[in-house]
Design an enzyme around this catalytic site. Structure first.
Site, PDB file in Angstrom:
ATOM      1  N   GLU A 118      -5.508  -5.044  10.597  1.00  0.00           N
ATOM      2  CA  GLU A 118      -4.637  -3.831  10.537  1.00  0.00           C
ATOM      3  C   GLU A 118      -4.878  -3.270  11.989  1.00  0.00           C
ATOM      4  O   GLU A 118      -5.575  -2.254  12.108  1.00  0.00           O
ATOM      5  CB  GLU A 118      -4.282  -2.913   9.764  1.00  0.00           C
ATOM      6  N   HIS A 153      -9.596   1.238   4.914  1.00  0.00           N
ATOM      7  CA  HIS A 153      -8.464   1.211   5.612  1.00  0.00           C
ATOM      8  C   HIS A 153      -8.625   2.497   6.814  1.00  0.00           C
ATOM      9  O   HIS A 153      -9.274   3.306   6.461  1.00  0.00           O
ATOM     10  CB  HIS A 153      -7.335   2.072   4.628  1.00  0.00           C
ATOM     11  N   SER A 186       3.117  -2.187  10.414  1.00  0.00           N
ATOM     12  CA  SER A 186       4.704  -2.212  10.839  1.00  0.00           C
ATOM     13  C   SER A 186       5.526  -3.535  10.326  1.00  0.00           C
ATOM     14  O   SER A 186       6.088  -4.353  11.094  1.00  0.00           O
ATOM     15  CB  SER A 186       4.775  -1.822  12.200  1.00  0.00           C
ATOM     16  N   ASN A 227       0.773  -1.250   0.031  1.00  0.00           N
ATOM     17  CA  ASN A 227       0.012   0.001   0.034  1.00  0.00           C
ATOM     18  C   ASN A 227       0.890   1.287  -0.117  1.00  0.00           C
ATOM     19  O   ASN A 227       1.340   1.795   0.989  1.00  0.00           O
ATOM     20  CB  ASN A 227      -0.747   0.004   1.474  1.00  0.00           C
ATOM     21  N   TRP A 228       1.031   1.894  -1.322  1.00  0.00           N
ATOM     22  CA  TRP A 228       2.016   2.961  -1.295  1.00  0.00           C
ATOM     23  C   TRP A 228       1.409   4.236  -0.719  1.00  0.00           C
ATOM     24  O   TRP A 228       2.095   5.272  -0.662  1.00  0.00           O
ATOM     25  CB  TRP A 228       2.239   3.350  -2.879  1.00  0.00           C
ATOM     26  N   LYS A 229      -0.007   3.876  -0.319  1.00  0.00           N
ATOM     27  CA  LYS A 229      -0.689   5.389   0.283  1.00  0.00           C
ATOM     28  C   LYS A 229      -0.457   6.714  -0.946  1.00  0.00           C
ATOM     29  O   LYS A 229      -0.199   6.374  -2.007  1.00  0.00           O
ATOM     30  CB  LYS A 229      -0.336   5.668   1.660  1.00  0.00           C
ATOM     31  N   GLU A 268      -7.037   4.494   7.817  1.00  0.00           N
ATOM     32  CA  GLU A 268      -6.663   5.982   7.586  1.00  0.00           C
ATOM     33  C   GLU A 268      -7.856   6.816   6.964  1.00  0.00           C
ATOM     34  O   GLU A 268      -8.359   7.931   7.377  1.00  0.00           O
ATOM     35  CB  GLU A 268      -5.377   6.240   6.640  1.00  0.00           C
ATOM     36  N   GLY A 284       2.847  -1.122   4.305  1.00  0.00           N
ATOM     37  CA  GLY A 284       2.742   0.499   4.046  1.00  0.00           C
ATOM     38  C   GLY A 284       4.191   0.575   3.799  1.00  0.00           C
ATOM     39  O   GLY A 284       4.817   0.301   2.521  1.00  0.00           O
ATOM     40  N   GLY A 285       4.713   1.189   4.765  1.00  0.00           N
ATOM     41  CA  GLY A 285       6.035   1.980   4.574  1.00  0.00           C
ATOM     42  C   GLY A 285       7.182   1.029   3.780  1.00  0.00           C
ATOM     43  O   GLY A 285       7.994   1.420   3.046  1.00  0.00           O
ATOM     44  N   GLY A 319       2.588   2.492  10.810  1.00  0.00           N
ATOM     45  CA  GLY A 319       3.484   3.329  10.611  1.00  0.00           C
ATOM     46  C   GLY A 319       4.125   3.408  12.130  1.00  0.00           C
ATOM     47  O   GLY A 319       4.655   4.571  12.218  1.00  0.00           O
TER      48      GLY A 319
HETATM   49  P1  PGA Z   1       2.714   0.307   7.692  1.00  0.00           P
HETATM   50  O1  PGA Z   1       1.421   0.472   7.177  1.00  0.00           O
HETATM   51  O2  PGA Z   1       3.131  -1.061   6.927  1.00  0.00           O
HETATM   52  O3  PGA Z   1       3.486   1.513   7.200  1.00  0.00           O
HETATM   53  O4  PGA Z   1       2.713   0.284   9.079  1.00  0.00           O
HETATM   54  C1  PGA Z   1       0.299  -0.500   6.848  1.00  0.00           C
HETATM   55  C2  PGA Z   1      -0.968  -0.156   6.155  1.00  0.00           C
HETATM   56  O5  PGA Z   1      -1.330   0.913   6.631  1.00  0.00           O
HETATM   57  O6  PGA Z   1      -1.488  -0.942   5.435  1.00  0.00           O
END
Ligand code: PGA
Length: 251
Positions: free
Chosen positions: A169, A99, A214, A12-14, A101, A235-236, A175
């Site tokens: 998640e 998600h 994470s 997930n590149w966001k 977010e 994500g990251g 993050g």
């Molecule tokens: P993260 O994000 O790996 O940076 O914690 C995961 C996500 O939000 O899908």
């Protein structure tokens, strides 16, 4: 009966990624095609602006593309939104919905997330439906109840006939570099599996349940080996080809 589930690793590149980020995809494809063939389905969910390019470029190396969100309607006066059919038209095969977010920043409810998942299935996409508790909810001992209620509200009835993916998640792990313990992850994934089987029978036994929050090269091997963890939503660590490839090869 033992069910074999093909693992899925989704990046997930966001809101990260320009056209230049396609170089990272080239690097990833290079790593993936030189080593052993990946045992997981690999999906990248880039920003919509480069989705078509990712889909086109990924095709030759088996990297699939996904959207990060979709609107529940097929078309209409929704400035700034993207319909599931448009993602499919751009080459996506998956789309993330619900998600945390988006749930937090835009107040997305379970009902809305379910409508988005239905729209995704209607457009031939596989929705990756996200659920997860906040830190306060976990501290209060409500993590499983919160996730159960999100699942009941966000996973459409039609998931009994379609391919859907569930991503667990924990909001506080996204993050932050923090993760639940392996026991806590296995317990939650077990609970999600039971709820899916109760509701969808055998079909529920085959749904991929991803862990996200994470997930890194350092912890991927042990987390991805846990019972009912059928892959990860990253994500990251999906932004750097080398890190993402390490997670893929941890499967
Ligand atoms: P993260 O994000 O790996 O940076 O914690 C995961 C996500 O939000 O899908």
């Amino acid at each position: 009966m033992t069910t074999t589930i093909t693992p899925l690793i989704a990046g997930n590149w966001k809101m990260n990624g320009m056209r230049a980020s396609l170089d990272e995809l080239t690097t990833l494809a290079g790593i993936m095609t030189t080593g052993d063939a990946p045992r997981a389905v690999v999906v990248i969910c880039p920003p919509a602006t480069i989705l078509a390019a990712v889909a086109r470029q990924g095709a030759s190396s088996g990297i699939l593309a996904g959207g990060q969100d979709c609107h529940p309607s097929a078309a209409g006066p929704h400035t700034g939104d993207i319909a599931a059919g448009m993602l499919a038209d751009a080459g996506a095969q998956y789309v993330i919905v619900g998600h945390s977010e988006r749930r937090a920043a835009y107040g997305e409810s379970d009902d809305l997330v379910r409508a988005k998942a239905e729209a995704a299935m209607g457009a031939g996409l596989k929705p990756i439906i996200c659920v997860g508790e906040t830190e306060a909810e976990r501290d209060a001992g409500n993590a499983e109840a919160v996730v159960a209620s999100q699942l009941a509200g966000s996973v459409p009835e039609a998931a009994g006939q379609h391919d859907v993916v569930v991503a667990y998640e924990p909001v506080w792990a996204i993050g932050t570099g923090r993760t639940p313990s392996n026991d806590e992850i296995a317990q939650m994934h077990g609970a999600i599996r039971r709820l899916l089987v109760d509701r969808f029978g055998e079909r529920g036994a085959t749904v991929q349940i991803l862990y996200g929050g994470s997930l890194k090269p350092q912890n991927a091997r042990e987390i991805l080996a846990l019972d009912n963890v059928n892959g990860g939503l990253v994500g990251g660590a999906s932004l750097l080809a080398k890190d993402f490839a390490t997670i893929i090869s941890a499967v």
